[in-house]
Design an enzyme around this catalytic site. Structure first.
Site, mmCIF file in Angstrom:
data_model
loop_
_atom_site.group_PDB
_atom_site.id
_atom_site.type_symbol
_atom_site.label_atom_id
_atom_site.label_comp_id
_atom_site.label_asym_id
_atom_site.label_seq_id
_atom_site.Cartn_x
_atom_site.Cartn_y
_atom_site.Cartn_z
ATOM 1 N N CYS A 207 -17.602 4.918 -4.531
ATOM 2 C CA CYS A 207 -16.808 4.108 -3.492
ATOM 3 C C CYS A 207 -15.703 4.945 -2.840
ATOM 4 O O CYS A 207 -14.912 5.621 -3.585
ATOM 5 C CB CYS A 207 -16.054 2.911 -3.988
ATOM 6 S SG CYS A 207 -17.100 1.877 -4.973
ATOM 7 N N CYS B 170 -18.409 -6.262 0.083
ATOM 8 C CA CYS B 170 -17.381 -6.449 -1.267
ATOM 9 C C CYS B 170 -16.362 -6.832 -0.499
ATOM 10 O O CYS B 170 -15.594 -6.089 0.223
ATOM 11 C CB CYS B 170 -17.337 -4.786 -1.601
ATOM 12 S SG CYS B 170 -16.156 -4.786 -2.893
ATOM 13 N N CYS C 87 0.739 -0.972 0.065
ATOM 14 C CA CYS C 87 -0.163 -0.087 -0.004
ATOM 15 C C CYS C 87 0.905 1.207 0.131
ATOM 16 O O CYS C 87 1.732 1.508 0.977
ATOM 17 C CB CYS C 87 -0.702 0.005 1.159
ATOM 18 S SG CYS C 87 -2.271 1.290 1.116
ATOM 19 N N CYS D 247 -20.634 2.899 -1.481
ATOM 20 C CA CYS D 247 -19.778 1.905 -1.179
ATOM 21 C C CYS D 247 -18.649 2.878 -0.367
ATOM 22 O O CYS D 247 -18.384 4.030 -0.721
ATOM 23 C CB CYS D 247 -19.071 1.052 -2.036
ATOM 24 S SG CYS D 247 -17.939 0.041 -1.560
HETATM 25 N N1 SAM Z 1 -7.522 1.454 4.907
HETATM 26 C C1 SAM Z 1 -8.851 0.608 4.437
HETATM 27 C C2 SAM Z 1 -8.600 -1.083 4.575
HETATM 28 O O1 SAM Z 1 -7.430 -1.370 4.244
HETATM 29 O O2 SAM Z 1 -9.318 -1.786 4.792
HETATM 30 C C3 SAM Z 1 -9.505 0.834 3.138
HETATM 31 C C4 SAM Z 1 -8.493 1.206 1.785
HETATM 32 S S1 SAM Z 1 -7.296 -0.124 1.170
HETATM 33 C C5 SAM Z 1 -6.579 1.050 0.117
HETATM 34 C C6 SAM Z 1 -8.764 -1.106 0.192
HETATM 35 C C7 SAM Z 1 -7.985 -2.138 -0.714
HETATM 36 O O3 SAM Z 1 -7.274 -1.862 -1.684
HETATM 37 C C8 SAM Z 1 -6.773 -3.025 0.072
HETATM 38 O O4 SAM Z 1 -7.468 -3.968 1.014
HETATM 39 C C9 SAM Z 1 -6.259 -3.790 -1.128
HETATM 40 O O5 SAM Z 1 -6.913 -5.048 -1.384
HETATM 41 C C10 SAM Z 1 -6.393 -2.808 -2.155
HETATM 42 N N2 SAM Z 1 -5.038 -2.252 -2.562
HETATM 43 C C11 SAM Z 1 -4.278 -1.348 -1.881
HETATM 44 N N3 SAM Z 1 -3.324 -0.827 -2.531
HETATM 45 C C12 SAM Z 1 -3.159 -1.764 -3.776
HETATM 46 C C13 SAM Z 1 -2.426 -1.931 -4.755
HETATM 47 N N4 SAM Z 1 -1.005 -1.106 -4.850
HETATM 48 N N5 SAM Z 1 -2.372 -2.723 -5.824
HETATM 49 C C14 SAM Z 1 -3.746 -3.467 -5.594
HETATM 50 N N6 SAM Z 1 -4.657 -3.485 -4.980
HETATM 51 C C15 SAM Z 1 -4.494 -2.476 -3.713
HETATM 52 FE FE1 SF4 Z 2 -3.276 0.936 3.103
HETATM 53 FE FE2 SF4 Z 2 -5.737 0.069 3.971
HETATM 54 FE FE3 SF4 Z 2 -3.380 -1.118 4.856
HETATM 55 FE FE4 SF4 Z 2 -3.774 1.500 5.536
HETATM 56 S S1 SF4 Z 2 -5.169 -0.291 6.053
HETATM 57 S S2 SF4 Z 2 -2.122 0.546 4.789
HETATM 58 S S3 SF4 Z 2 -5.041 2.255 3.692
HETATM 59 S S4 SF4 Z 2 -4.392 -1.024 2.885
#
Ligand code: SAM
Ligand code: SF4
Ligand code: DTB
Length: 333
Positions: A107, A198, A70, A138
């Protein structure tokens, strides 16, 4: 296709899959696997229809979690700066633009470990405002407590996104700041509050095919199959531990979509992150294999996505059209 024994019908949702059975589906010759998935797809959906969602990062960066893929984790130096929760009016203006561009669902994502009660009123106002525009809503805000899930439902929320990300065996190589069970608990609270779930994951994180089968097993053996099932191809972000991961390749990605369709037949399977580095032909194969949702807009949360004009041309060339609103709302098993 009539089946004397409904249990033998491959389109009937099952909750008793084993990881071995699911891994064996990946081994089916590619053309046969895609054919089977396409057949099941037609039993529940119109294969010419694709659900259209658009993302907005309403709170970016500075996240205390250490998810190794991330861009928004404060543990990694990715160049993504932390910002505060957006103002409601600014979010509604983005939602209006998304609707005008053809999105059916809006979303909203926040880089939080969990939702804090102090942020509930503002997030609820965003949800109510977006819902009032006639869009499906969402959010993805990290872990939730039961009363928070209920409050979001009352505000007009349709879907809550919370991914399992990978199989339980590989999970510890990707994230250490929250457990697999934490994620499953949040999904339980979401479903209990009457929200649609989701939930999916990511491929190309260095996992094995067995791990991919194990992720799909975890999803297909949840008490309630995900209503929406996003399959993300890793967007490698420089500075993150997984920034140098090798792609599984297009053929394996299509297999992942096809097996997701087979094990969660009623879920709307989203060809999620990763389209920016996929050819039109690879995306077409994903639609054949049972994907029936995408994100539109040239940015996901922090990483690029195809231009809307490219998607419009792809849909025209493939004869695809937006899914009728509400059609994705068949209750999953
Ligand atoms: N912070 C919250 C969480 O993690 O539940 C919500 C946002 S998070 C960015 C949502 C989802 O995006 C993650 O669980 C992951 O599956 C997906 N995601 C995040 N970064 C990604 C990346 N670089 N490539 C593909 N999917 C990604
Ligand atoms: Fe990224 Fe969500 Fe993990 Fe935070 S909880 S580091 S926003 S994927
Ligand atoms: C999901 O499974 N994919 C979306 C959505 N749920 C929130 C997020 C993809 C994020 C890709 C990386 C980024 O743009 O930061």
């Amino acid at each position: 296709m009539a089946f004397d024994n409904p249990a033998a019908d491959p389109a009937t949702p099952r909750h008793d899959w084993t990881v071995d059975e699911i891994e064996a589906l990946f081994d089916i010759p590619f053309t046969e696997l895609v054919f089977r998935a396409a057949t099941v797809h037609r039993r529940w959906f119109n294969p010419a229809e694709v659900q259209i969602s658009q993302l907005l990062s309403v709170k970016t960066g500075g996240c205390p979690e250490n998810c190794g893929y991330c861009s928004q984790s404060q543990s990694f130096d990715t160049g993504v700066d932390a910002s505060k929760l957006m103002e409601v009016q600014a979010v509604l203006a983005e939602a209006a633009r998304a609707k005008a561009g053809g999105a059916q669902r809006f979303c909203m994502g926040a880089a939080w470990r969990d939702l804090k009660d102090r942020d509930l009123p503002k997030v609820s106002a965003m949800i109510s405002g977006v819902k009032a525009m006639g869009l499906e809503t969402c959010v993805t805000l990290g872990m939730l407590q039961p009363h928070q899930a209920t409050a979001l439902k009352d505000a007009g929320l349709d879907y809550y996104n919370h991914n399992l990300d990978t199989g339980p065996e590989y999970y510890g190589k990707v994230v250490t700041t929250r457990t697999y069970q934490d994620r499953i608990d949040t999904l339980g609270h979401v479903h209990a509050a009457g929200l649609k779930t989701c939930c999916g994951g990511i491929v190309s994180m260095g996992e094995t095919r067995r791990d991919r089968a194990s992720l799909l097993h975890a999803l297909a053996t949840l008490p309630h199959h995900p209503d929406s099932l996003p399959i993300n191809d890793l967007m490698p972000v420089p500075g993150t531990p997984l920034g140098g991961s090798k792609s599984v390749g297009g053929i394996e990605f299509v297999r992942m979509i096809a097996v997701a369709r087979l094990v969660c037949p009623q879920a709307v399977v989203r060809l999620s992150a990763g389209r920016d580095h996929m050819s039109r032909e690879l995306q077409a194969l994903c639609f054949m294999a049972g994907a029936n949702s995408i994100f539109v807009g040239n940015v996901l949360l922090t990483t690029p996505n195809p231009e809307q004009s490219e998607d419009a041309a792809l849909f025209a060339d493939l004869g695809l059209k937006p899914m009728t609103m509400g059609e994705a709302e068949t209750v999953s098993a």
